[in-house]
Structure formats: structure tokens, C-alpha cells
Write an enzyme that holds these catalytic residues in place. Sequence first.
Site, short mmCIF file in Angstrom:
data_model
loop_
_atom_site.label_atom_id
_atom_site.label_comp_id
_atom_site.label_asym_id
_atom_site.label_seq_id
_atom_site.Cartn_x
_atom_site.Cartn_y
_atom_site.Cartn_z
N ARG A 55 0.82 -1.22 0.00
CA ARG A 55 0.00 0.00 0.00
C ARG A 55 0.85 1.26 0.00
NH1 ARG A 55 -2.69 1.03 4.75
NH2 ARG A 55 -3.14 -1.19 4.97
N TYR A 108 -15.13 21.69 -11.40
CA TYR A 108 -15.59 20.41 -11.97
C TYR A 108 -16.80 19.94 -11.14
CZ TYR A 108 -14.86 15.44 -13.24
OH TYR A 108 -14.99 14.15 -13.68
N ASP A 180 -6.78 22.54 -8.74
CA ASP A 180 -7.01 21.49 -9.73
C ASP A 180 -6.34 21.96 -11.01
OD1 ASP A 180 -7.96 19.83 -11.74
OD2 ASP A 180 -9.89 19.50 -10.77
N LYS A 205 -6.47 12.26 -17.69
CA LYS A 205 -6.57 13.10 -18.88
C LYS A 205 -5.27 13.03 -19.69
CE LYS A 205 -10.69 14.02 -17.39
NZ LYS A 205 -11.02 15.05 -16.43
C1 LIG Z 1 -11.76 14.75 -15.20
C2 LIG Z 1 -11.48 15.77 -14.18
C3 LIG Z 1 -11.40 15.43 -12.84
C4 LIG Z 1 -11.69 14.04 -12.33
O1 LIG Z 1 -10.81 13.08 -12.80
P1 LIG Z 1 -11.24 11.53 -12.85
O2 LIG Z 1 -9.95 10.83 -13.06
O3 LIG Z 1 -12.21 11.42 -13.98
O4 LIG Z 1 -11.87 11.22 -11.53
C5 LIG Z 1 -11.08 16.42 -11.94
N1 LIG Z 1 -10.87 17.68 -12.33
C6 LIG Z 1 -10.94 18.05 -13.62
C7 LIG Z 1 -10.68 19.47 -13.99
C8 LIG Z 1 -11.26 17.11 -14.58
O5 LIG Z 1 -11.36 17.51 -15.86
#
Ligand SMILES: *Cc1c(COP(=O)(O)O)cnc(C)c1O
Length: 392
Positions: A55, A108, A180, A205
Site C-alpha cells: 500500500r 468540476y 485542480d 486526462k
Molecule cells: C476529469 C477531471 C477530474 C476528475 O478526474 P477523474 O480521473 O475522472 O476522476 C477532476 N478535475 C478536472 C478538472 C477534470 O477535468
Amino acid sequence: MKQDTKIVSLGRDKKWTKGVINPPVFRASTVVFETMDDMRHAAKHKTQGEMFYGRRGTPTHFAFQAAIAELEGGVGTALYPSGAAAISACLLSFLKSGDHLLMVDSAYEPSRDLCDKLLAGLGIETTYYDPMIGAGIAALIRPNTKVLFLESPGSLTMEVQDVPTLCRIAHEQELVVMLDNTWASPINCRPFDMGVDISIQAATKYIVGHSDVMLGTATANARCWDQLRENSYLMGQTTSPDDVYLAARGLRTLGVRMAQHQKNALKVANWLQGRPEVDHLRHPAFATCPGHEFFKRDFSAANGLFSVVLKHGDLDAITAMVENMQHFKMGFSWGGYESLILGVFGIESIRTATRWDKTKPLLRLHVGLEDADDLIADLEAGFARFNAALAR
Ligand SMILES: *Cc1c(COP(=O)(O)O)cnc(C)c1O
């Protein structure tokens, strides 16, 4: 080292790779020790890249974590099974009952839901703020405000925030600033130079880049790293070495992919700007995007993701356009090599500190690595269907 060299080289330490190019998939729960001394040594260094227990990570994780931490410019990176998990772990690691959170209004949508549903139930109060508030954030800080959360550019509506100003004011009151940073990826801005304490990536992404893995990262500065790492560990956050391997593999081409996404998206956006159906572009590199001046100041490049606001249109017309595209597929997420399109409705219901004009439909595009001329032809045919539906 220049950035392209870093993208290729970071984390490929021989102690993790044993000399092969890509850090291999290293699976583990139990790690066995020969002697008590070995075990004590591993326990002492378990947060510094020594194998201790699955972990806590394996060389597959350590190599990727080292690469992301250095690219983002922080001291350490924690890994999570998704971007959403990274966001929740960051907030839960720094907030407790009775605390107050400042969350950007253009966050988001699942980040908002987390605040309204889960954090509210824990006695953590959220105030949403206008992404363009700048120095005005000072008036919203209360004695119990602990975290300022940013997302720049914002989801769907793409407002670029004045990150250095927000960080400066938040730090006067000792808030922790979380960003973020998914849109910039770890290469198109310098979050820690701007004063951010924790930079979050939905690695799902652009880092993964191939739409086949869910993964999140959170990179912290020296002030926040120990608390983030240990609280995330306490919450049992762990990631599959297979997923991390794919993310590390994706990372090596991030630079060339991002450059091509940007080039294609700028060509498509320039074409869109001349279309009679288009009201304005929400692309950070265009003057019509709120916060464009902060994009120019703080970012080194754009990517493939932007939005376009249409002058008018209804559900039928948008449906006629987006259901029949040849290259732009309909689906959530973004950051893979393929183009995506979303007709977005109901933005006004996920904004409370700002107003959104619901009479103007918004298209969210992710411009992939196809030839931009094919993508433009696809959109042109889409607008023909859109206009035919409107005329009916
Ligand atoms: C897609 C996204 C997330 C979440 O990511 P996941 O891997 O899909 O949980 C968070 N913040 C932004 C800006 C995103 O585009």
C-alpha cells in the site's frame, strides 16, 4: 534540464528500472525481510522510496511519483485511483468539522457535489466564489476558513484565475491553497512558483493520454507534503501498478502530444471564431475568454480542450449536430488522442456565485490528434445539420 528532457528522463532511476527503459510493473502486497534490522530500515525509510508494504507503493509507483513531483515543482506526489479521489483526499486531509472551505464556482461538477453532499454532512461549510474575484477573495475569508480551492481554467466555462493574487491573500490568513491543475497538466504552468500548496491532476486526462486508465495525483510543497501523504495513507489510498505503468508510459510523450493538441485546437478555434453561429470562444488563448490576461502571464501553452458559446440554438439543433459527427465522438472526460464533443445544458444549475446565460448553448470540444482539416470539415457538416434543425 529543459522541460522536454525532463519529460523523457525523470523517474527513470536505475534503482527502480534495473536498467530497462520503462520502470516495470512491480506488484506487491507483502514485502519480506531477512532480518529485524532490514525491517527496521524499511520502516524508517518507507516514505522515501523503500519497499515496506504494497500500500506504500512499489518501484513502479516511486518512479512515476518522482517524475510528477519534479515536473510540477513540489516535494512529493501522492497517487489516487482517480482525479476525483485525489480531490476528495486533499480536502479531507486538511479539513475537519467546523472548518470553512472556499471553492471556486466554476469547479468540476463532482468537486461541487463532494462539498454539497459529503463535506456538508461532516460539518464542513463551503462558500462558492466567482473565479474572477481576484483580491476580492479577502472579504470571504472567515476565522475558520482553512482551504482555498482553485481550478484554472474552470470546467466547461474556462475562466482563468489570478492564481498568484489568490495565493498571496490566502497565505496572509494561513489558508492551504489547492489547485485542480488538470488543464495545464504538469507542464504548462508552474503552480508552486505561483504560490499553490497542493497541485492536483486528473492523470486520467493528458498524462495517461490514451483514454484507458483512471488515475489521480496530488503534489504538495514542503508545508503540506507530510500531512497529505500520511492522511491519504490513513484513508487507504492506493493505486494499481499496472495503471501507474500506463500513466508513466503516457507521460513520456506528453510534450509532443500537448504541442500537437494545442496546434490543432488553435486551428479549429480560429475557424470557429469566424462562424456565424458562434457567439464567442471560451478558449484561454483568445481574448474573449475571461482571465485571458492571466493565461498569457501564467501559462506556457494551451492544449486541445476549450468551449464555444453559440448565439442561439435548442436541444434539437444541438442533438442534430453532435449525434452525427464523424470524428468528434460524444463522451465524458478528455485528454486522450481522440476528439470529443459535448453539447452542455444546465450550466446555470451548477453555478451559484456567478450567472450563466442559459439561452446560449455551449459546446465543449476536445481537439485530438487527427488532422485539423478533417475536424473542421466534421464541424462544418455539424453546423449544416444544426441550421437545418433550427429552420424546421
Ligand atoms: C476529469 C477531471 C477530474 C476528475 O478526474 P477523474 O480521473 O475522472 O476522476 C477532476 N478535475 C478536472 C478538472 C477534470 O477535468
